[in-house]
Scaffold this active site. Structure first.
Site, PDB file in Angstrom:
ATOM      1  N   MET A  30      -2.894   5.480   2.715  1.00 45.70           N
ATOM      2  CA  MET A  30      -2.314   5.790   1.404  1.00 45.70           C
ATOM      3  C   MET A  30      -3.439   6.179   0.440  1.00 45.70           C
ATOM      4  O   MET A  30      -3.277   6.118  -0.776  1.00 45.70           O
ATOM      5  CB  MET A  30      -1.520   4.599   0.876  1.00 45.70           C
ATOM      6  CG  MET A  30      -0.343   4.239   1.788  1.00 45.70           C
ATOM      7  SD  MET A  30       1.018   3.447   0.945  1.00 45.70           S
ATOM      8  CE  MET A  30       0.234   1.962   0.375  1.00 45.70           C
ATOM      9  N   GLY A  31      -4.585   6.570   0.990  1.00 43.61           N
ATOM     10  CA  GLY A  31      -5.692   7.040   0.151  1.00 43.61           C
ATOM     11  C   GLY A  31      -6.444   5.907  -0.516  1.00 43.61           C
ATOM     12  O   GLY A  31      -6.331   4.748  -0.130  1.00 43.61           O
ATOM     13  N   TYR A  32      -7.226   6.283  -1.522  1.00 48.82           N
ATOM     14  CA  TYR A  32      -8.168   5.376  -2.172  1.00 48.82           C
ATOM     15  C   TYR A  32      -8.970   4.663  -1.076  1.00 48.82           C
ATOM     16  O   TYR A  32      -8.980   3.442  -0.954  1.00 48.82           O
ATOM     17  CB  TYR A  32      -7.482   4.375  -3.117  1.00 48.82           C
ATOM     18  CG  TYR A  32      -8.387   4.063  -4.288  1.00 48.82           C
ATOM     19  CD1 TYR A  32      -8.581   4.999  -5.297  1.00 48.82           C
ATOM     20  CD2 TYR A  32      -9.105   2.875  -4.342  1.00 48.82           C
ATOM     21  CE1 TYR A  32      -9.458   4.755  -6.336  1.00 48.82           C
ATOM     22  CE2 TYR A  32      -9.982   2.625  -5.381  1.00 48.82           C
ATOM     23  CZ  TYR A  32     -10.139   3.576  -6.375  1.00 48.82           C
ATOM     24  OH  TYR A  32     -11.015   3.343  -7.399  1.00 48.82           O
ATOM     25  N   GLY A  36     -12.759   0.007   5.356  1.00 48.88           N
ATOM     26  CA  GLY A  36     -11.786  -0.280   6.427  1.00 48.88           C
ATOM     27  C   GLY A  36     -11.229   1.024   7.004  1.00 48.88           C
ATOM     28  O   GLY A  36     -11.210   1.222   8.223  1.00 48.88           O
ATOM     29  N   HIS A  37     -10.805   1.927   6.106  1.00 47.63           N
ATOM     30  CA  HIS A  37     -10.290   3.230   6.586  1.00 47.63           C
ATOM     31  C   HIS A  37     -11.382   3.981   7.345  1.00 47.63           C
ATOM     32  O   HIS A  37     -11.132   4.584   8.384  1.00 47.63           O
ATOM     33  CB  HIS A  37      -9.854   4.109   5.407  1.00 47.63           C
ATOM     34  CG  HIS A  37      -8.731   3.545   4.593  1.00 47.63           C
ATOM     35  ND1 HIS A  37      -8.858   3.213   3.272  1.00 47.63           N
ATOM     36  CD2 HIS A  37      -7.443   3.276   4.931  1.00 47.63           C
ATOM     37  CE1 HIS A  37      -7.704   2.768   2.813  1.00 47.63           C
ATOM     38  NE2 HIS A  37      -6.826   2.784   3.799  1.00 47.63           N
ATOM     39  N   GLN A  61       7.883   2.167   0.767  1.00 48.68           N
ATOM     40  CA  GLN A  61       7.411   0.834   1.169  1.00 48.68           C
ATOM     41  C   GLN A  61       7.081  -0.067  -0.019  1.00 48.68           C
ATOM     42  O   GLN A  61       6.568  -1.163   0.165  1.00 48.68           O
ATOM     43  CB  GLN A  61       6.239   0.945   2.146  1.00 48.68           C
ATOM     44  CG  GLN A  61       4.957   1.498   1.573  1.00 48.68           C
ATOM     45  CD  GLN A  61       3.932   1.748   2.669  1.00 48.68           C
ATOM     46  OE1 GLN A  61       4.041   2.692   3.433  1.00 48.68           O
ATOM     47  NE2 GLN A  61       2.923   0.888   2.763  1.00 48.68           N
ATOM     48  N   GLY A 147      -5.644  -1.007  11.315  1.00 46.28           N
ATOM     49  CA  GLY A 147      -6.566  -2.132  11.146  1.00 46.28           C
ATOM     50  C   GLY A 147      -5.868  -3.472  11.345  1.00 46.28           C
ATOM     51  O   GLY A 147      -4.700  -3.640  10.993  1.00 46.28           O
ATOM     52  N   GLN A 153       1.767  -5.446  10.057  1.00 47.38           N
ATOM     53  CA  GLN A 153       2.073  -4.004  10.128  1.00 47.38           C
ATOM     54  C   GLN A 153       1.720  -3.459  11.514  1.00 47.38           C
ATOM     55  O   GLN A 153       2.498  -2.751  12.143  1.00 47.38           O
ATOM     56  CB  GLN A 153       1.290  -3.271   9.047  1.00 47.38           C
ATOM     57  CG  GLN A 153       1.285  -1.768   9.181  1.00 47.38           C
ATOM     58  CD  GLN A 153       0.664  -1.070   7.988  1.00 47.38           C
ATOM     59  OE1 GLN A 153       1.300  -0.931   6.968  1.00 47.38           O
ATOM     60  NE2 GLN A 153      -0.569  -0.625   8.108  1.00 47.38           N
ATOM     61  N   SER A 186      -7.548  -1.417  -0.648  1.00 46.76           N
ATOM     62  CA  SER A 186      -7.492  -0.541  -1.837  1.00 46.76           C
ATOM     63  C   SER A 186      -7.117  -1.357  -3.064  1.00 46.76           C
ATOM     64  O   SER A 186      -7.435  -0.998  -4.192  1.00 46.76           O
ATOM     65  CB  SER A 186      -6.462   0.566  -1.639  1.00 46.76           C
ATOM     66  OG  SER A 186      -6.759   1.279  -0.468  1.00 46.76           O
TER      67      SER A 186
HETATM   68  O1  PAF Z   1      -1.510   0.677   5.739  1.00 47.18           O
HETATM   69  C1  PAF Z   1      -1.189   1.610   4.982  1.00 47.18           C
HETATM   70  O2  PAF Z   1      -1.974   2.151   4.224  1.00 47.18           O
HETATM   71  C2  PAF Z   1       0.273   2.099   4.974  1.00 47.18           C
HETATM   72  O3  PAF Z   1       1.157   1.047   5.142  1.00 47.18           O
HETATM   73  C3  PAF Z   1       0.535   3.214   5.993  1.00 47.18           C
HETATM   74  C4  PAF Z   1       0.360   2.740   7.417  1.00 47.18           C
HETATM   75  C5  PAF Z   1      -0.387   4.393   5.728  1.00 47.18           C
HETATM   76  C6  PAF Z   1       1.976   3.711   5.855  1.00 47.18           C
HETATM   77  O4  PAF Z   1       2.226   4.215   4.575  1.00 47.18           O
END
Ligand code: PAF
Length: 280
Positions: A30-32, A36-37, A61, A147, A153, A186
């Site tokens: 979801m950016g920012y 971790g990303h 969500q 992650g 999730q 984030s």
């Molecule tokens: O973990 C996230 O950032 C979100 O839940 C995801 C998996 C991108 C779905 O919008």
């Protein structure tokens, strides 16, 4: 790095790369972006994948009283980080590109979505699964990277992929921590310096539990959870849950063993934070 805004552009690029025998790795975000990303992208690159990242703050969500409007966004900064990380392409769709005005279809992994996070955020995981199912259908990756930080999730997405026969391997990647031990997220930017100090109590409790397991061979889940809760309650934060569960089905366990995890959530002021300890 290719910047794609339309689903058709993603499909075209993926077809082209697949015809060159590339393995497609996908990192939904979801950016920012934070470390971790970047660790997910690094893993996909190290696995030799043509790596596509998506940036989409998914309205589905977020609950009505949650932080969708104020969720941090900075596309310029994200693009810079993605280039530095050698991502091959980024998909940044608009809300309209992702959801038509009459979107009526939702994916829900029952039972698993109602526990832990789900009991505090009803509908959250249906939103996550719906957007991931759509993104998986758009990108059609061979592998998707998630992650362990968002353990529930990851477990739910893995179940969705199995139950709905997506031909995708879900690759779990270890949680990245900031220098003080806080799990990278984030949402950490919401914390004031004082709240940040308080927030550290969750990783401290999990660390203590880890030490008890490793060095004192304690495997009694109730004892470990009690100790963790005692630490968390010593700080001025709201404990939402701390539970020892089986990773496959999120059922509570009595004994800690392989494939169990301790999952926790706290609220510091208005900021909800989650963290966990995973025994893979
Ligand atoms: O973990 C996230 O950032 C979100 O839940 C995801 C998996 C991108 C779905 O919008």
């Amino acid at each position: 790095m290719e910047i794609l805004k339309k689903k058709s552009q993603v499909r075209e690029l993926v077809n082209k790369e697949r015809s060159k025998k590339q393995i497609i790795g996908f990192v939904p975000t979801m950016g920012y972006l934070h470390q971790g990303h970047l660790s997910l992208i690094k893993k996909a690159k190290n696995d030799g994948c043509f790596t596509i990242v998506s940036i989409f703050v998914n309205p589905l969500q977020f609950g009505p009283s949650e932080d969708f409007q104020r969720y941090p966004r900075d596309t310029e900064r994200d693009l810079k980080l993605l280039k530095e990380a050698n991502a091959d392409a980024v998909f940044i769709p608009s809300d309209e590109e992702m959801y038509n005005s009459n979107h009526l279809t939702f994916v829900n992994v029952s039972k698993l979505s109602e526990k832990l996070e789900g009991s505090f955020r009803p509908g959250h995981f249906a939103g996550v699964c719906t957007v991931c199912a759509k993104l998986f259908n758009i990108v059609q990756p061979d592998r998707a990277y998630f992650g362990w930080k968002d353990a529930q999730q990851l477990i739910i997405i893995r179940k969705m992929v199995r139950d709905l026969d997506f031909n995708i391997s879900i690759v779990p990647v270890a949680t990245v921590r900031e220098e003080d031990g806080l799990a990278a997220s984030s949402r950490n930017v919401y914390l004031s310096p004082d709240q940040r100090k308080k927030a550290l109590v969750l990783s401290r409790a999990l660390q203590k539990i880890e030490q008890m397991i490793k060095f004192e061979s304690v495997i009694d889940a109730n004892l470990l959870i009690e100790e963790g809760k005692k630490i968390i309650k010593s700080e001025d934060v709201e404990l939402q849950y701390l539970e020892a569960v089986e990773l496959e089905n999120l059922e509570r366990v009595e004994k800690i063993r392989k494939n169990t995890g301790i999952l926790g959530a706290i609220k510091v002021g208005n900021v909800r934070l989650i963290d966990n300890l995973i025994m893979e």
